[in-house]
Design a protein around this motif. Structure first.
Motif, PDB file in Angstrom:
ATOM      1  N   VAL A 260      30.871  -5.752 -12.520  1.00  0.00           N
ATOM      2  CA  VAL A 260      30.701  -6.836 -13.490  1.00  0.00           C
ATOM      3  C   VAL A 260      29.231  -6.874 -13.880  1.00  0.00           C
ATOM      4  CG1 VAL A 260      31.005  -9.281 -13.983  1.00  0.00           C
ATOM      5  CG2 VAL A 260      32.562  -8.143 -12.389  1.00  0.00           C
ATOM      6  N   GLU A 261      28.968  -6.639 -15.152  1.00  0.00           N
ATOM      7  CA  GLU A 261      27.595  -6.582 -15.646  1.00  0.00           C
ATOM      8  C   GLU A 261      27.315  -7.726 -16.607  1.00  0.00           C
ATOM      9  OE1 GLU A 261      25.499  -4.553 -14.346  1.00  0.00           O
ATOM     10  OE2 GLU A 261      26.979  -3.369 -13.269  1.00  0.00           O
ATOM     11  N   GLU A 262      26.131  -8.287 -16.476  1.00  0.00           N
ATOM     12  CA  GLU A 262      25.685  -9.365 -17.367  1.00  0.00           C
ATOM     13  C   GLU A 262      24.921  -8.762 -18.538  1.00  0.00           C
ATOM     14  OE1 GLU A 262      22.802 -13.318 -17.340  1.00  0.00           O
ATOM     15  OE2 GLU A 262      23.278 -12.323 -15.451  1.00  0.00           O
ATOM     16  N   ASN A 263      25.154  -9.290 -19.710  1.00  0.00           N
ATOM     17  CA  ASN A 263      24.454  -8.839 -20.909  1.00  0.00           C
ATOM     18  C   ASN A 263      22.975  -9.218 -20.805  1.00  0.00           C
ATOM     19  OD1 ASN A 263      23.573  -8.187 -23.480  1.00  0.00           O
ATOM     20  ND2 ASN A 263      25.209  -9.268 -24.529  1.00  0.00           N
ATOM     21  N   VAL A 264      22.094  -8.228 -20.907  1.00  0.00           N
ATOM     22  CA  VAL A 264      20.660  -8.488 -20.802  1.00  0.00           C
ATOM     23  C   VAL A 264      20.047  -8.879 -22.147  1.00  0.00           C
ATOM     24  CG1 VAL A 264      20.344  -6.980 -18.794  1.00  0.00           C
ATOM     25  CG2 VAL A 264      20.030  -6.053 -21.106  1.00  0.00           C
TER      26      VAL A 264
END
Length: 96
Positions: A40-44
């Motif tokens: 799960v990756e957060e938008n930077v």
């Protein structure tokens, strides 16, 4: 291998809400044996027209993906995410 990508945009894009949703999604790790991998990756680079999180899950087959969708641990997470979700988009593909 089947890879399923789901983009999630939350109703409330506060950093704490994004972090909580990320943690809830990652809580499935180790609870669903057919789930080969979860990320799960957060938008930077957040913005009004972007999504907040990217969920990447991997399975041995489409049948395993279908079984994941009805697994009790996934249904519990889906209930929470459904309550905080504004919109989503998904893309599923096979690696041969």
């Amino acid at each position: 291998m089947i890879v399923n990508n789901v983009l999630l945009k939350l109703k409330n894009q506060d950093k704490n809400n994004i972090n909580k949703a990320q943690g809830v999604l990652l809580s499935m790790k180790g609870k669903i044996n057919i789930l080969q991998d979860i990320q799960v990756e957060e938008n930077v680079r957040p913005g009004k027209s972007t999504y907040d999180l990217l969920l990447i899950t991997k399975y041995a087959s489409l049948e395993d993906l279908d079984a994941y969708l009805t697994h009790p641990a996934h249904l519990e997470v889906a209930k929470y995410i459904g309550g905080v979700l504004d919109t989503q988009a998904s893309f599923c593909y096979e690696i041969k």
